[in-house]
Design a protein around this motif. Structure first.
Motif: not given
Ligand code: NAD
Length: 253
Positions: A12-24, A28-30, A51-56
């Protein structure tokens, strides 16, 4: 070394500022490597969720304004309640203010340092305690900048904060490497996001910047995905305190 070195299933990864840009792009890569995502944002990260949920993989949105350290304990508590804890922290949330240094205000200094450096440190501290208390390995990935290496112009608080991110990455690695926590950073080059909108719309600066990127293009959020997966995975277990430039060759120039 095998492909499973990069496998993040069950993590599990916590990603701050992930609604847009590099965080997003990094979230998605993780997620593509199998990781659940705890997305920490001031606004609902609906596109990232879809998009994360599409990745399962699992997705949890946590509302938090990292202009202060107040929400930090709640971020860890929510990750624990939903996924049983966090293994990876990506400190990506960041802001920039542009003005000549002769005119630069104390407010523009404080606001940038609070998000880019103070909250990054105290969220890292909370995450490191969470890992040590839970006897789990941890991976911290800080987002630095070309201005961790260079001076920049008209962005004094941003340069101070990102130079500080490079130093703190080393300090935290020195203290926590022996505790099973890897602390590293990614220094993105010039990437096409909201952060660089003003530069990209300034024809002269835009031409100057593009002209010295050996790769011949601005970076995209997806360009950070591979570096994020590497630094989040067991492939980087012996990498500590390093700031990895993902810059189309900018620093080599
Ligand atoms: P962006 O403006 O698109 O994203 C910044 C993110 O940080 C957004 O999700 C925003 O909501 C979040 N954020 C800002 N203040 C926050 C706060 N108080 N609380 C919670 N979240 C907050 O820009 P980006 O380019 O994707 O920036 C991401 C990171 O990458 C930043 O740390 C930035 O400094 C860094 N960076 C960007 C570039 C570039 O060229 N775009 C280069 C080097 C470093």
């Amino acid at each position: 070394m095998s492909a499973s070195f990069f496998d993040l299933r069950g993590k599990t990864a916590i990603v701050t500022g992930s609604n847009t840009g590099l965080g997003q792009g990094m979230a998605l890569g993780l997620a593509a490597a199998g990781c659940n995502i705890v997305a920490v944002n001031r606004r609902a990260p609906e596109e990232t969720r879809r998009r994360v949920e599409e990745l399962g993989t699992g997705f949890l949105a946590v509302d938090a304004d990292l202009a202060s350290t107040a929400p930090i304990d709640d971020i860890l508590a929510q990750a624990e309640a939903r996924f049983g804890g966090a293994d990876i922290l990506v400190n990506n949330a960041g802001i920039i203010r542009r003005a000549d240094s002769l005119e630069f205000t104390e407010q523009d200094w404080d606001e940038v340092l609070d998000v880019n450096l103070k909250s990054l440190f105290f969220l890292s501290q909370a995450f490191a305690r969470h890992c040590i208390d839970g006897s789990r390995r941890g991976k911290i990935i800080n987002i630095a900048s070309m201005l961790s290496f260079q001076g920049g112009i008209r962005v004094p608080s941003y340069t101070a904060s990102k130079s500080g991110v490079l130093g703190l990455t080393r300090l935290m690695a020195n203290e926590w490497a022996s505790r099973g926590i890897n602390v590293n950073a990614i220094a993105p080059g010039y990437m096409a996001t909201n952060n660089t909108e003003a530069l990209r719309h300034d024809p002269e600066r835009s031409r100057e910047i593009l002209g010295r990127i050996p790769a011949g293009r601005w970076g995209d959020p997806e360009d950070l995905a591979g570096a994020a997966v590497f630094l989040a995975s067991s492939a980087s277990d012996y990498v500590h305190g390093h700031t990895l430039a993902v810059d189309g060759g900018w620093l080599a120039r």
